[in-house]
Design a protein around this motif. Structure first.
Motif, short mmCIF file in Angstrom:
data_model
loop_
_atom_site.label_atom_id
_atom_site.label_comp_id
_atom_site.label_asym_id
_atom_site.label_seq_id
_atom_site.Cartn_x
_atom_site.Cartn_y
_atom_site.Cartn_z
N VAL A 40 0.85 -1.19 0.00
CA VAL A 40 0.00 0.00 0.00
C VAL A 40 0.88 1.24 0.00
CG1 VAL A 40 -1.81 -1.20 1.28
CG2 VAL A 40 -0.11 0.13 2.53
N ASN A 41 0.35 2.33 -0.53
CA ASN A 41 1.04 3.60 -0.31
C ASN A 41 0.06 4.57 0.32
OD1 ASN A 41 0.02 3.52 -3.13
ND2 ASN A 41 0.69 5.65 -3.19
N THR A 42 0.55 5.26 1.34
CA THR A 42 -0.29 6.11 2.19
C THR A 42 0.29 7.52 2.24
OG1 THR A 42 0.95 5.64 4.22
CG2 THR A 42 -0.78 4.07 3.61
N ASP A 74 1.03 6.15 -7.06
CA ASP A 74 0.89 4.73 -7.36
C ASP A 74 2.25 4.06 -7.31
OD1 ASP A 74 -0.59 2.45 -7.91
OD2 ASP A 74 -0.58 2.77 -10.08
N ILE A 75 2.23 2.72 -7.13
CA ILE A 75 3.45 1.92 -7.08
C ILE A 75 3.25 0.65 -7.90
CG2 ILE A 75 4.12 2.76 -4.80
CD1 ILE A 75 3.06 0.10 -3.64
N THR A 92 7.61 3.95 -8.67
CA THR A 92 6.56 4.82 -8.13
C THR A 92 6.34 5.98 -9.09
OG1 THR A 92 8.04 6.33 -6.89
CG2 THR A 92 7.38 4.28 -5.79
N ILE A 93 5.15 6.57 -9.01
CA ILE A 93 4.84 7.70 -9.88
C ILE A 93 4.05 8.74 -9.10
CG2 ILE A 93 2.65 6.75 -10.76
CD1 ILE A 93 3.54 7.82 -13.56
N VAL A 94 4.30 10.00 -9.40
CA VAL A 94 3.57 11.10 -8.78
C VAL A 94 3.62 12.29 -9.74
CG1 VAL A 94 5.60 12.06 -7.57
CG2 VAL A 94 3.30 12.45 -6.66
N TYR A 126 -0.18 9.57 -13.03
CA TYR A 126 -1.15 9.24 -11.97
C TYR A 126 -1.08 7.79 -11.52
CZ TYR A 126 -5.49 9.30 -9.32
OH TYR A 126 -6.43 9.21 -8.31
N THR A 127 -1.03 6.85 -12.47
CA THR A 127 -0.91 5.44 -12.11
C THR A 127 0.12 4.78 -13.01
OG1 THR A 127 -2.83 4.96 -13.51
CG2 THR A 127 -3.23 5.15 -11.15
N ILE A 128 0.60 3.59 -12.58
CA ILE A 128 1.69 2.95 -13.30
C ILE A 128 1.56 1.43 -13.21
CG2 ILE A 128 3.28 2.90 -11.33
CD1 ILE A 128 5.53 3.65 -13.33
N ALA A 129 2.00 0.75 -14.26
CA ALA A 129 2.14 -0.70 -14.25
C ALA A 129 3.48 -1.01 -14.92
CB ALA A 129 1.00 -1.38 -15.00
N ALA A 130 4.04 -2.16 -14.63
CA ALA A 130 5.36 -2.50 -15.18
C ALA A 130 5.46 -3.99 -15.38
CB ALA A 130 6.47 -2.02 -14.23
N LYS A 131 6.32 -4.40 -16.31
CA LYS A 131 6.64 -5.80 -16.48
C LYS A 131 8.08 -5.93 -16.93
CE LYS A 131 5.37 -6.65 -21.33
NZ LYS A 131 4.61 -7.54 -22.24
#
Length: 244
Positions: A40-42, A74-75, A92-94, A126-131
């Motif tokens: 989680v990221n808080t 997001d992470i 991570t992204i911001v 805003y959001t991220i995905a990776a592979k």
């Protein structure tokens, strides 16, 4: 036995397994599971942690050599293969505006997350995905701030691997999708795909000594059996290359 765990993060905390009360409370950005661990990221330093259990949980902060400088939106974690199946690389992204943001990279080294640098975006983030891809990784980022209309999904490539400085070449970024006017892309995730087929050869024959006459066709050089383990795949062609 398989245990299904569902968690939704919100500004007042985490809702797990259909609960109507938060547990634990706190401002949450995102919740994702990697390797059976819920990350989680808080809104509190060091911003990224793990959720201890499906209910009555606490957030255990990850150990960072240098904590993220700001709260990520997001992470995403991948397994580099350098440490077995461990998910050992984090992105991570911001965003600060719709045209300015930061992607950061961390690697898990001896139990601690080590910073591997940052990449400054011109599209927010805003959001991220990776592979994993080759030695590095493919990153998929949603542009904007989460409220930006007609935003896009961009593919970026980190050419560097585990515990190596983030290496994104802006000229190689590719816009994959742009939403229609008045609409906004929020999150991004991978869809399930069928596993790659495995072809097993058994009882292989050997080429016997001697020469094959020039111009000979349909010459038998050996025998084998092949089994394809995925019902969605077929074995259509086998090719041989002569040595010398």
């Amino acid at each position: 036995r398989r245990v299904l765990f569902r968690s939704i993060g919100a500004q007042n905390g985490f809702y797990t397994n259909g609960a109507t009360a938060v547990s634990p409370s706190g401002n949450c950005r995102s919740v994702k599971a990697f390797g059976g661990v819920v990350y989680v990221n808080t809104s509190t330093t060091p911003f990224v942690g793990t959720l201890s259990s499906p209910s009555g949980a606490t957030v255990s902060a990850l150990s960072f050599a240098t904590a993220p400088g700001s709260q990520p939106y997001d992470i995403y974690l991948i397994s580099s293969g350098s440490n077995g199946s461990t998910f050992d690389v984090m992105y991570t992204i911001v965003s600060t505006t719709a045209t300015a943001g930061t992607i950061a990279k961390y690697s898990l080294v001896s139990g601690q997350w080590i910073s591997n640098g940052t990449y400054t975006t011109t599209f927010g983030g805003y959001t991220i995905a990776a592979k994993k891809s080759g030695a590095g990784a493919e990153l998929y980022a949603v542009t904007g701030t989460g409220a930006t209309a007609a935003n896009s999904v961009i593919k970026l490539t980190d050419a560097a691997g585990y515990n190596a400085t983030l290496a994104i070449t802006t000229a190689n970024n590719v816009t994959l999708y742009t939403s229609a006017a008045g609409t906004t892309v929020k999150g991004i995730a991978f869809a399930p795909v069928a596993p790659n087929a495995a072809v097993t050869l058994s009882s292989p024959g050997q080429v016997t000594s001697g020469n094959i006459a020039q111009g000979a066709v349909d010459q038998s050089i050996g025998s084998f059996q092949a089994a394809v383990t995925n019902s969605n795949a077929t074995l259509s062609t086998l090719s041989f290359t002569t040595a010398g």
